[in-house]
Write an enzyme that holds these catalytic residues in place. Structure first.
Site, PDB file in Angstrom:
ATOM      1  N   GLU A 128       0.844  -1.229   0.074  1.00  0.00           N
ATOM      2  CA  GLU A 128       0.021   0.134  -0.479  1.00  0.00           C
ATOM      3  C   GLU A 128       0.964   1.028  -0.002  1.00  0.00           C
ATOM      4  O   GLU A 128       0.444   2.346  -0.029  1.00  0.00           O
ATOM      5  CB  GLU A 128      -0.296  -0.371   1.209  1.00  0.00           C
ATOM      6  CG  GLU A 128      -1.721  -1.070   1.127  1.00  0.00           C
ATOM      7  CD  GLU A 128      -1.378  -2.521   2.208  1.00  0.00           C
ATOM      8  OE1 GLU A 128      -0.318  -2.565   1.696  1.00  0.00           O
ATOM      9  OE2 GLU A 128      -2.714  -3.192   2.779  1.00  0.00           O
ATOM     10  N   CYS A 179      -2.396  -2.346   6.689  1.00  0.00           N
ATOM     11  CA  CYS A 179      -0.904  -2.610   8.835  1.00  0.00           C
ATOM     12  C   CYS A 179      -2.024  -1.497   9.017  1.00  0.00           C
ATOM     13  O   CYS A 179      -2.046  -0.173   8.567  1.00  0.00           O
ATOM     14  CB  CYS A 179      -0.467  -3.077   8.136  1.00  0.00           C
ATOM     15  SG  CYS A 179       1.077  -1.940   7.729  1.00  0.00           S
TER      16      CYS A 179
END
Ligand code: THU
Length: 141
Positions: free
Chosen positions: A61, A94
């Protein structure tokens, strides 16, 4: 919640899955791919890049965010993110990635997760990180 057209979602899923094939994940064997959609339709991808000094690993990401920002994109230019994770469970980004994403994605921006089952789960940025930290930027007189 803002929704993305089914065809566009498919494009993002394929882009993220393809990017996961480039992941450098010899330590976790958990290759992740991410596809970030810009408002004008451009797609930026990222994959996780691990390091033998584990703390230096960069998630897919954040890699996608860095690619978009490197191309001149900023907060408000990004319409959606899709993360592809291997396996049978669609995982959200996360905690570290949520903080980085919150700097560039608006609270209502959808964040999708896809996995090998073909299922796609979605959250808004605000659901993933409510009350996110924002550094007050000093105003320049
Ligand atoms: N990983 C990601 O790329 N994105 C996440 O949101 C969670 C974890 C990567 C980091 C590491 O290379 C591997 O997955 C296992 O944690």
């Amino acid at each position: 919640m803002i929704t993305i057209a089914r065809d566009t979602l498919k494009i993002l899923e394929e882009a993220a899955r393809d990017a996961s094939r480039n992941a450098y994940a010899p330590y976790s064997n958990f290759p992740v791919g991410a596809a970030l959609l810009a408002e004008d339709g451009e797609v930026y991808v990222g994959c996780n890049v691990e390091n033998g000094s584990f703390g230096l690993t960069v998630c897919a990401e954040r890699c996608a965010v860095h690619a978009a920002v490197s191309d001149g994109r900023g907060r408000g230019d990004l319409a959606a993110l899709l993360v592809f994770v291997p396996g049978l469970t669609c995982h959200p980004p996360c905690g570290a990635c949520r903080q980085v994403l919150s700097e560039f994605l608006l609270p209502e921006t959808p964040v999708y997760s896809a996995c090998d089952t073909g299922e796609i789960v979605v959250w808004t940025m605000d659901e993933l990180l409510p009350d996110s930290f924002e550094l007050p930027v000093p105003s320049v007189e």
